[in-house]
Design a protein around this motif. Sequence first.
Motif, mmCIF file in Angstrom:
data_model
loop_
_atom_site.group_PDB
_atom_site.id
_atom_site.type_symbol
_atom_site.label_atom_id
_atom_site.label_comp_id
_atom_site.label_asym_id
_atom_site.label_seq_id
_atom_site.Cartn_x
_atom_site.Cartn_y
_atom_site.Cartn_z
ATOM 1 N N GLY A 1 18.048 -6.421 23.934
ATOM 2 C CA GLY A 1 19.168 -7.348 24.052
ATOM 3 C C GLY A 1 20.469 -6.652 24.401
ATOM 4 N N VAL A 2 20.398 -5.636 25.270
ATOM 5 C CA VAL A 2 21.586 -4.865 25.646
ATOM 6 C C VAL A 2 21.670 -4.759 27.163
ATOM 7 C CG1 VAL A 2 21.521 -3.489 23.533
ATOM 8 C CG2 VAL A 2 20.365 -2.645 25.576
ATOM 9 N N ARG A 3 22.825 -4.288 27.636
ATOM 10 C CA ARG A 3 22.979 -3.956 29.049
ATOM 11 C C ARG A 3 22.858 -2.450 29.226
ATOM 12 N NH1 ARG A 3 27.877 -4.576 31.222
ATOM 13 N NH2 ARG A 3 28.943 -4.719 29.218
ATOM 14 N N LEU A 4 22.304 -2.046 30.359
ATOM 15 C CA LEU A 4 22.275 -0.641 30.737
ATOM 16 C C LEU A 4 23.092 -0.450 32.004
ATOM 17 C CD1 LEU A 4 18.531 0.488 30.384
ATOM 18 C CD2 LEU A 4 20.363 0.709 28.715
ATOM 19 N N ASP A 5 23.850 0.629 32.055
ATOM 20 C CA ASP A 5 24.441 1.080 33.304
ATOM 21 C C ASP A 5 23.636 2.286 33.752
ATOM 22 O OD1 ASP A 5 26.396 -0.798 33.648
ATOM 23 O OD2 ASP A 5 28.023 0.415 32.821
ATOM 24 N N ASN A 6 22.811 2.104 34.776
ATOM 25 C CA ASN A 6 21.953 3.171 35.263
ATOM 26 C C ASN A 6 22.708 4.011 36.277
ATOM 27 O OD1 ASN A 6 19.754 2.415 33.720
ATOM 28 N ND2 ASN A 6 18.910 1.068 35.296
ATOM 29 N N ALA A 7 22.963 5.254 35.950
ATOM 30 C CA ALA A 7 23.654 6.177 36.855
ATOM 31 C C ALA A 7 22.631 6.915 37.701
ATOM 32 C CB ALA A 7 24.488 7.170 36.050
ATOM 33 N N SER A 8 22.753 6.797 39.008
ATOM 34 C CA SER A 8 21.859 7.466 39.942
ATOM 35 C C SER A 8 22.331 8.907 40.130
ATOM 36 C CB SER A 8 21.864 6.723 41.284
ATOM 37 O OG SER A 8 21.172 7.444 42.274
ATOM 38 N N VAL A 9 21.527 9.857 39.667
ATOM 39 C CA VAL A 9 21.939 11.263 39.614
ATOM 40 C C VAL A 9 21.083 12.094 40.571
ATOM 41 C CG1 VAL A 9 22.210 13.275 38.118
ATOM 42 C CG2 VAL A 9 22.703 10.979 37.227
ATOM 43 N N GLY A 10 21.722 12.890 41.409
ATOM 44 C CA GLY A 10 21.016 13.666 42.413
ATOM 45 C C GLY A 10 20.644 15.068 41.990
ATOM 46 N N SER A 11 20.980 15.471 40.781
ATOM 47 C CA SER A 11 20.691 16.825 40.305
ATOM 48 C C SER A 11 19.932 16.734 38.992
ATOM 49 C CB SER A 11 21.995 17.617 40.114
ATOM 50 O OG SER A 11 21.752 18.872 39.522
ATOM 51 N N PHE A 12 18.615 16.978 39.034
ATOM 52 C CA PHE A 12 17.787 16.809 37.843
ATOM 53 C C PHE A 12 18.245 17.703 36.704
ATOM 54 C CE2 PHE A 12 14.165 17.888 35.157
ATOM 55 C CZ PHE A 12 13.714 16.634 34.798
#
Length: 317
Positions: free
Chosen positions: A107-118
């Motif tokens: 029951g939450v929101r996620l802000d998914n950050a797209s990251v290019g450096s593992f």
Amino acid sequence: MPRTSMFRVTAVIVSVAVAGLTGCAEPKAPSSPAAPSAGSRGGGSMITKSWGQKPVASVAALVPARFRNKPIANAIYNNFPPQEFLEGRTLVGIQPDIALALSEVMGVRLDNASVGSFDSLIPGVASGRYDMSSGDFGVTKERLGQVDFVTEFKIGTGFAVRKGSGITIGRATDLCGRSVGVQAGSYFIDQINAAQAQCASAGRGPIKLQTYPDDGARILAVSNGRVQVTATTQDALEYTIKSRNVPLDLQSFVYQPLEQAIVIPDGSDLGPAVEAAMKEIIRNGTYAKIIGKWGAQSIAYQSPNDVRHLTRPEQAA
């Protein structure tokens, strides 16, 4: 906040630079085989906007109060299909889909950050930049000394060689004396180092380990013959060979299956909520739908009891 807005998962495309890791831009491999768009599978988009779940009260009760009115910042690597990659500017794959399902039952929101450096993901979580990371991390003692984990499935390390090379990898000592390319910051480095001991015991030459910043650079290196062998998760190698038409032969040998997990800050009170949510999506069948969507049934957990919340180095396999 209206209930319907609580399940909106937004993809935030960010450029990540972690202080002390590098002083220059990440190198690119413009001539590498292009990562497949999700839409290339069957001709349609692979973006899932909702798994149709409602919050589960027992799970939502475990969510820390600070996330009731703000989203959870979730870092996801963007170049490792089928686990996580980009369709246009949207993250797709097993990890974004699991993250979406978890957010719905919590029951939450996620802000998914797209990251290019593992290799910036764990430092980003440990420093507080992110609240968690769905980055398909192998569970190791070293990592458990920095962060906590909630496990998702177990995957072994697979190997591939360039077509026509004549190289066969049927056991760990077949890597001895050969050059092997792996992802920078990955646990494959630890596994290759462990295989080095077998080479020494057998009186064979050492493995020549080479690291690459992303999946495209690593695949290009083995395709062009700059390294003889590439190593990564068995599901990722199979997916890459089938979907990207690269001239590689998948080998039969699978090395030391290891649990893969979501990263949580060390001692974070978010861990119990993520663990409960993972168990719930396995119980209600959503997890199986996600794994099946990406053709990775061989790695799937069979029971909610397979999920573990790991907080100490001694809990690593």
